[in-house]
Design a protein around this motif. Structure first.
Motif, PDB file in Angstrom:
ATOM      1  N   PHE A 143      -5.356   4.358 -36.464  1.00 56.02           N
ATOM      2  CA  PHE A 143      -5.041   4.065 -37.774  1.00 56.02           C
ATOM      3  C   PHE A 143      -6.451   4.511 -39.173  1.00 56.02           C
ATOM      4  O   PHE A 143      -5.891   4.584 -39.809  1.00 56.02           O
ATOM      5  N   ASP A 144      -6.950   4.603 -38.486  1.00 53.65           N
ATOM      6  CA  ASP A 144      -7.869   5.356 -39.420  1.00 53.65           C
ATOM      7  C   ASP A 144      -8.024   7.066 -39.408  1.00 53.65           C
ATOM      8  O   ASP A 144      -9.185   7.965 -39.210  1.00 53.65           O
ATOM      9  N   ALA A 145      -7.453   7.823 -37.835  1.00 53.18           N
ATOM     10  CA  ALA A 145      -7.403   9.080 -37.783  1.00 53.18           C
ATOM     11  C   ALA A 145      -7.849  10.403 -38.713  1.00 53.18           C
ATOM     12  O   ALA A 145      -8.377  10.722 -38.837  1.00 53.18           O
ATOM     13  N   VAL A 146      -6.390   9.576 -39.573  1.00 52.25           N
ATOM     14  CA  VAL A 146      -6.522  10.270 -40.930  1.00 52.25           C
ATOM     15  C   VAL A 146      -7.352   9.287 -42.106  1.00 52.25           C
ATOM     16  O   VAL A 146      -8.186  10.733 -43.006  1.00 52.25           O
ATOM     17  N   ALA A 147      -6.846   8.191 -42.518  1.00 51.98           N
ATOM     18  CA  ALA A 147      -7.541   7.742 -43.654  1.00 51.98           C
ATOM     19  C   ALA A 147      -9.539   7.650 -43.372  1.00 51.98           C
ATOM     20  O   ALA A 147     -10.053   8.334 -44.463  1.00 51.98           O
ATOM     21  N   GLY A 148      -9.468   7.008 -42.176  1.00 53.12           N
ATOM     22  CA  GLY A 148     -10.824   7.504 -42.319  1.00 53.12           C
ATOM     23  C   GLY A 148     -11.760   8.382 -42.104  1.00 53.12           C
ATOM     24  O   GLY A 148     -12.574   8.756 -42.665  1.00 53.12           O
ATOM     25  N   GLU A 149     -11.324   9.342 -41.889  1.00 51.83           N
ATOM     26  CA  GLU A 149     -11.719  11.328 -42.335  1.00 51.83           C
ATOM     27  C   GLU A 149     -11.656  11.556 -43.985  1.00 51.83           C
ATOM     28  O   GLU A 149     -12.835  11.954 -43.914  1.00 51.83           O
ATOM     29  N   ARG A 150     -10.779  11.255 -44.753  1.00 48.93           N
ATOM     30  CA  ARG A 150     -10.373  11.019 -45.783  1.00 48.93           C
ATOM     31  C   ARG A 150     -11.566  10.722 -46.253  1.00 48.93           C
ATOM     32  O   ARG A 150     -12.129  10.942 -48.017  1.00 48.93           O
TER      33      ARG A 150
END
Length: 486
Positions: A143-150
Motif C-alpha cells: 500500500f505504501d510502495a509508491v505513496a510512502g516514498e512520495r
C-alpha cells in the motif's frame, strides 16, 4: 540497475517488522493447519470405512422391506478425498450417503448437520489462508510502495536521477513479491513434509500434480493482490489514505462480493428445496398407485364376472392359491403395473430435470457474478484441483442416479404395490433365506474421481481471469505512474 533496486527493495522489506510478522505467521499457521486438516481427513476416512462395514452387516442380518417405497434398500457412501486437506470445499456440505428408495434417491444427513457452532466461523484450511490472510498481507506489503516514498519525498529524489520510471516500479513489484513468497513457499514445504511424515500420499502422481497446481495458482493469486496494492499506491499521495482504500477494497473483493453474488442469485433465480422435490415424488407415487389399484380392481372384477354363476366365483376364490389362478392374475396385472412404472419414472425424471435446471441456473448466475472478485476464481480452481468442488459433487449425484436406475431395473421393478401380490411376495421371502433376498440388490458402484483433463477444462476460465487481473492491475499501475506529476 534493476537488480540493484530489487536487492535494495528486498533488504528494505527483510529489515522491516512486517517481514518478521509474515514469517512467523507463515511458519506457524500453514504447517499447523495442514497437520490438523490431515488428522480430520484420517478420521473421516475411518468413519467412511466403518459406515460401509456397518451397512453391510445390517443388510445381511435384516434385509430391508422394499415394499415400503420410503425404505432405503441400499446406500452409496461418499468417500473422502486426501486433497481435502488443502481445501475442504463442498465435502462437508454433501450428504454422507445417498439412500436408494422406490420413490427415488434420498440424501442422508450432511456433515454440517452434525457440526458444532465453530462451523459458523468457517473452515481454517490452506485455501482460507491463501485467499483471506495472504491477500490482506499482500496489500499491507504494497500500500505504501509508491505513496510512502512520495509522502517522504524520496520518490522525487530517486526520479531526479537518470532512473526510468518503469524500472523503479518493477523493482517495487518484483522485490516485494520475492520477499513475500519465500516465507510462503518455505512454510508450505514444511507443511507438506509434516503431513507426508504423518502418512499423506504426496508421492502419488494424482496427488502431487494437483498440489503443484495449487501452489502455482496461489502464487498467481498473490501476484494479483500485489498488483492491486501497487495500483492503489500509485493513485494516492498519502500512505494512510492508501492503507484505508486498500483495506476497503479487500473487504469488498474478498469478503462481500463472493458471498453477495449468491445472495443476489437466489433473488434472481429462486429454486425449490430438495425436500419439496422428494415430497412431490411421494405424492406422485401415491396418486398413481391409487389409479393403478382402481384399474386392477376393475380388471379383476371383469375377469371374475365372466365366470358362470356364484358357484364358479366361489370356486375361483377357493382356488385363489392355485398356480393357474395366480398366473392368470399376474398376466392381468402385469401390463397395468408396467404402465404405472413407466408413468412414474417419466414424471419423476421430469421433476428431477426441472429441479436440476433451476439449481444450475441459480448456481451459474452466482458464479458469474462472484467472478468479479479474484478470490472467487481462486476458490473455484482450488476446489477443482482438490476434488472437493462441483466436479466431485456432480459425479457423486450422477453415480447415485445411475445406481438407482440399476436398482430400478434389477430389483424395484419386480416389487408390486398390489395388496395380494405383496402378501404372496412376503410369504415367498419368508420361505427364502435372507441372503437370497440381499443378493438381488446390486452392490453400490465405486465413485470415480474427476480426471485431470476435466479439472483443467473446468478451471481454464478462472486461471485466465486471475492472469487477466494480474496484467490489468499492473498495467493500470504503470499507466498512472507514468502520467503522475512527481
Amino acid at each position: 540497475m534493476l537488480m540493484t533496486l530489487i536487492q535494495k527493495e528486498i533488504m528494505h522489506h527483510v529489515l522491516s517488522v512486517r517481514f518478521v510478522a509474515l514469517l512467523l505467521m507463515c511458519l506457524l499457521l500453514v504447517p499447523l493447519t495442514l497437520s490438523i486438516n490431515y488428522r480430520r481427513y484420517s478420521q473421516n476416512r475411518v468413519d467412511y470405512q466403518e459406515s460401509i462395514k456397518r451397512e453391510q452387516a445390517e443388510t445381511k442380518e435384516n434385509p430391508p422391506n422394499a415394499q415400503d417405497p420410503n425404505t432405503e434398500v441400499s446406500k452409496l457412501f461418499l468417500k473422502p478425498t486426501p486433497l481435502s486437506v488443502f481445501a475442504n470445499g463442498l465435502e462437508d456440505a454433501l450428504p454422507t450417503y445417498l439412500g436408494m428408495t422406490r420413490n427415488g434417491v434420498r440424501q442422508g444427513s450432511a456433515g454440517v448437520s452434525q457440526a458444532s457452532v465453530a462451523y459458523v466461523l468457517g473452515n481454517l484450511d490452506f485455501l482460507f489462508i491463501v485467499g483471506i490472510v495472504f491477500s490482506l498481507l499482500a496489500l499491507l506489503f504494497t500500500f505504501d510502495a509508491v505513496a510512502g516514498e512520495r509522502e517522504a519525498g524520496t520518490l522525487r529524489i530517486n526520479l531526479s536521477n537518470s532512473l526510468p520510471r518503469d524500472v523503479f516500479l518493477w523493482s517495487k513489484l518484483i522485490g516485494g513479491y520475492i520477499v513475500f513468497v519465500v516465507p510462503f513457499l518455505v512454510s508450505f514445504l514444511l507443511g507438506l513434509l509434516l503431513i507426508t511424515w504423518q502418512g499423506f500420499p504426496l508421492g502419488e502422481f494424482k496427488i502431487a500434480l494437483p498440489v503443484l497446481g495449487l501452489t502455482l495458482i496461489s502464487l498467481l493469486y498473490i501476484a494479483v493482490f500485489f498488483a492491486i496494492g501497487v495500483a492503489i499506491s500509485t493513485y494516492l499521495d498519502n500512505a494512510k489514505t492508501a492503507l484505508i482504500v486498500a483495506f476497503t477494497f479487500w473487504v469488498f473483493a474478498v469478503l462481500i462480493v463472493p458471498r453477495g453474488a449468491f445472495v443476489v442469485a437466489k433473488l434472481v433465480a429462486p429454486t425449490r428445496t430438495q425436500q419439496t422435490v422428494y415430497m412431490e415424488k411421494t405424492i406422485l407415487r401415491n396418486n398413481l398407485s391409487k389409479d393403478k389399484d382402481e384399474k386392477i380392481g376393475e380388471k379383476m372384477a371383469e375377469a371374475l364376472s365372466g365366470n358362470e354363476g356364484a358357484g364358479s366365483e366361489n370356486t375361483m376364490v377357493i382356488r385363489s392359491d392355485d398356480t393357474a389362478f395366480q398366473e392368470r392374475m399376474d398376466k392381468l396385472k402385469k401390463p397395468i403395473e408396467e404402465e404405472f412404472r413407466l408413468a412414474f419414472q417419466n414424471q419423476t425424471d421430469k421433476i428431477d430435470r426441472d429441479y436440476q435446471r433451476e439449481k444450475d441456473r441459480q448456481e451459474q448466475v452466482g458464479e458469474t457474478l462472484s467472478r468479479i472478485a479474484p478470490t472467487s476464481s481462486l476458490s473455484y480452481i482450488a476446489i477443482n484441483l482438490t476434488q472437493t468442488g462441483k466436479l466431485k459433487r456432480d459425479r457423486y449425484f450422477q453415480t447415485g442416479e445411475r445406481y438407482f436406475s440399476q436398482l430400478n431395473d434389477a430389483y424395484f421393478s419386480e416389487i408390486s404395490d398390489d395388496a395380494l401380490a405383496q402378501i404372496l411376495q412376503i410369504a415367498a421371502r419368508l420361505n427364502e433365506s435372507s441372503e437370497s433376498e440381499t443378493d438381488k440388490i446390486p452392490p453400490p458402484p465405486t465413485l470415480t474421481e474427476p480426471s485431470l483433463s476435466d479439472t483443467l477444462r473446468r478451471s481454464a476460465v478462472d486461471v485466465c481471469l486471475l492472469g487477466f487481473f494480474a496484467i490489468a492491475f499492473t498495467a493500470i499501475a504503470f499507466l498512472k505512474f507514468f502520467r503522475s506529476d512527481i
